[in-house]
Design an enzyme around this catalytic site. Structure first.
Site, PDB file in Angstrom:
ATOM      1  N   ASP A   8     -23.706  41.554 -31.493  1.00 13.02           N
ATOM      2  CA  ASP A   8     -24.399  42.295 -30.457  1.00 13.02           C
ATOM      3  C   ASP A   8     -24.047  43.773 -30.669  1.00 13.02           C
ATOM      4  OD1 ASP A   8     -25.533  42.978 -27.855  1.00 13.02           O
ATOM      5  OD2 ASP A   8     -23.448  43.139 -27.194  1.00 13.02           O
ATOM      6  N   ASP A  10     -24.723  46.846 -27.973  1.00 13.48           N
ATOM      7  CA  ASP A  10     -24.260  47.586 -26.794  1.00 13.48           C
ATOM      8  C   ASP A  10     -23.078  46.893 -26.138  1.00 13.48           C
ATOM      9  OD1 ASP A  10     -26.209  49.761 -26.724  1.00 13.48           O
ATOM     10  OD2 ASP A  10     -27.671  48.157 -26.447  1.00 13.48           O
TER      11      ASP A  10
HETATM   12  C1  XBP Z   1     -27.811  45.743 -23.813  1.00 13.85           C
HETATM   13  C2  XBP Z   1     -28.984  46.049 -23.009  1.00 13.85           C
HETATM   14  C3  XBP Z   1     -29.870  47.125 -23.385  1.00 13.85           C
HETATM   15  C4  XBP Z   1     -29.388  48.535 -23.146  1.00 13.85           C
HETATM   16  C5  XBP Z   1     -30.578  49.450 -23.104  1.00 13.85           C
HETATM   17  O1  XBP Z   1     -28.012  44.432 -24.324  1.00 13.85           O
HETATM   18  O2  XBP Z   1     -29.292  45.345 -22.087  1.00 13.85           O
HETATM   19  O3  XBP Z   1     -30.995  46.933 -22.612  1.00 13.85           O
HETATM   20  O4  XBP Z   1     -28.714  48.604 -21.901  1.00 13.85           O
HETATM   21  O5  XBP Z   1     -31.320  49.340 -24.248  1.00 13.85           O
HETATM   22  P1  XBP Z   1     -27.332  43.974 -25.690  1.00 13.85           P
HETATM   23  P2  XBP Z   1     -32.897  49.650 -24.250  1.00 13.85           P
HETATM   24  O6  XBP Z   1     -25.859  44.244 -25.505  1.00 13.85           O
HETATM   25  O7  XBP Z   1     -27.667  42.507 -25.756  1.00 13.85           O
HETATM   26  O8  XBP Z   1     -27.944  44.737 -26.808  1.00 13.85           O
HETATM   27  O9  XBP Z   1     -33.160  50.656 -23.169  1.00 13.85           O
HETATM   28  O10 XBP Z   1     -33.172  50.204 -25.625  1.00 13.85           O
HETATM   29  O11 XBP Z   1     -33.603  48.363 -23.977  1.00 13.85           O
END
Ligand code: XBP
Length: 230
Positions: A8, A10
């Site tokens: 993953d 983020d």
């Molecule tokens: C993280 C998220 C993302 C970010 C924002 O999920 O939920 O939506 O917060 O990204 P993961 P976008 O850890 O599964 O990647 O605004 O580009 O959608």
């Protein structure tokens, strides 16, 4: 046998959510939208994965008229703002990530991404943290808008497996949220959780390992038998 690690982005590779939150708030301010998400609000909103989906969920909760087209328009601006913020520097890989990825490479494992965010955002992070493009760090990048359903659905992990040409048993996923654990497990993939700034109090039921960080001391103890000997 273990053939690939799937990460993953983020919260797992780096603590990015404060930059995402700032990019959302800067976008709202620049576009004259009277929304501002503080940390407590954002922790709640993170339960909805995906930036567009998050704005739509917020509007629905507040009974504010807002549609997919408006979400897409704001999200484009937010993505550009996020890229600028990442390019300004200051984002760091979480403890142990760089070393784990180097070691996996050295042992001939493939490396993949399964993320809810966009390929552009993954690329900015890789440039900022590794000084390299995303496709130079990872063999496969499976991203949110490339699948029908975002996490906790298994889709993005299934896409990563398909692009790796591997089955679930050949891989381990690395996640930081309950939604991420559910997504990986629903795809049949074993999952290591390293809770992050926003996810610390979540319920990680289903995770195969919960480690405070991926620092060498933690993963040699817990993952050594899963990683092939050098
Ligand atoms: C993280 C998220 C993302 C970010 C924002 O999920 O939920 O939506 O917060 O990204 P993961 P976008 O850890 O599964 O990647 O605004 O580009 O959608």
């Amino acid at each position: 046998t273990l053939r690939a690690l799937i990460f993953d982005v983020d919260g797992t590779l780096a603590e990015t959510e404060e930059l995402h939150r700032r990019a959302f708030n800067d976008t709202f301010a620049a576009e004259g939208v009277a929304w501002h998400w503080d940390r407590d609000e954002y922790r709640e909103l993170l339960k909805t994965t995906g930036g567009k989906e998050r704005m739509l969920a917020f509007a629905a909760r507040e009974a504010i008229p807002f549609d997919a087209e408006a979400a897409a328009r704001l999200h484009k601006i937010k993505t550009a703002r996020y890229a600028d913020l990442v390019d300004q520097g200051g984002l760091q890989l979480r403890l142990g990530i760089a070393e784990l990825i180097d070691k996996a490479r050295a042992q001939g494992l493939k490396l993949a991404i399964a993320t809810t965010t966009s390929p552009q955002n993954v690329d900015r992070l890789c440039h900022s943290c590794w000084g390299r493009a995303a496709d130079e760090v990872f063999d496969v990048i499976a991203a949110g808008d490339q699948v029908a359903r975002k996490k906790p659905a298994p889709d993005v992990y299934q896409l990563a497996l398909q692009r790796l040409g591997l089955s679930a048993e050949d891989t381990i996923a690395f996640e930081d949220t309950a939604n991420g654990v559910r997504s990986a497990r629903a795809a049949g993939i074993r999952v290591v959780v390293t809770p992050s700034m926003y996810s610390g109090s979540e319920d990680f039921t289903g995770a195969d390992w919960i480690l405070p960080t991926l620092s060498r001391a933690n993963w040699t103890a817990d993952l050594a038998d899963l990683l092939p000997a050098a």
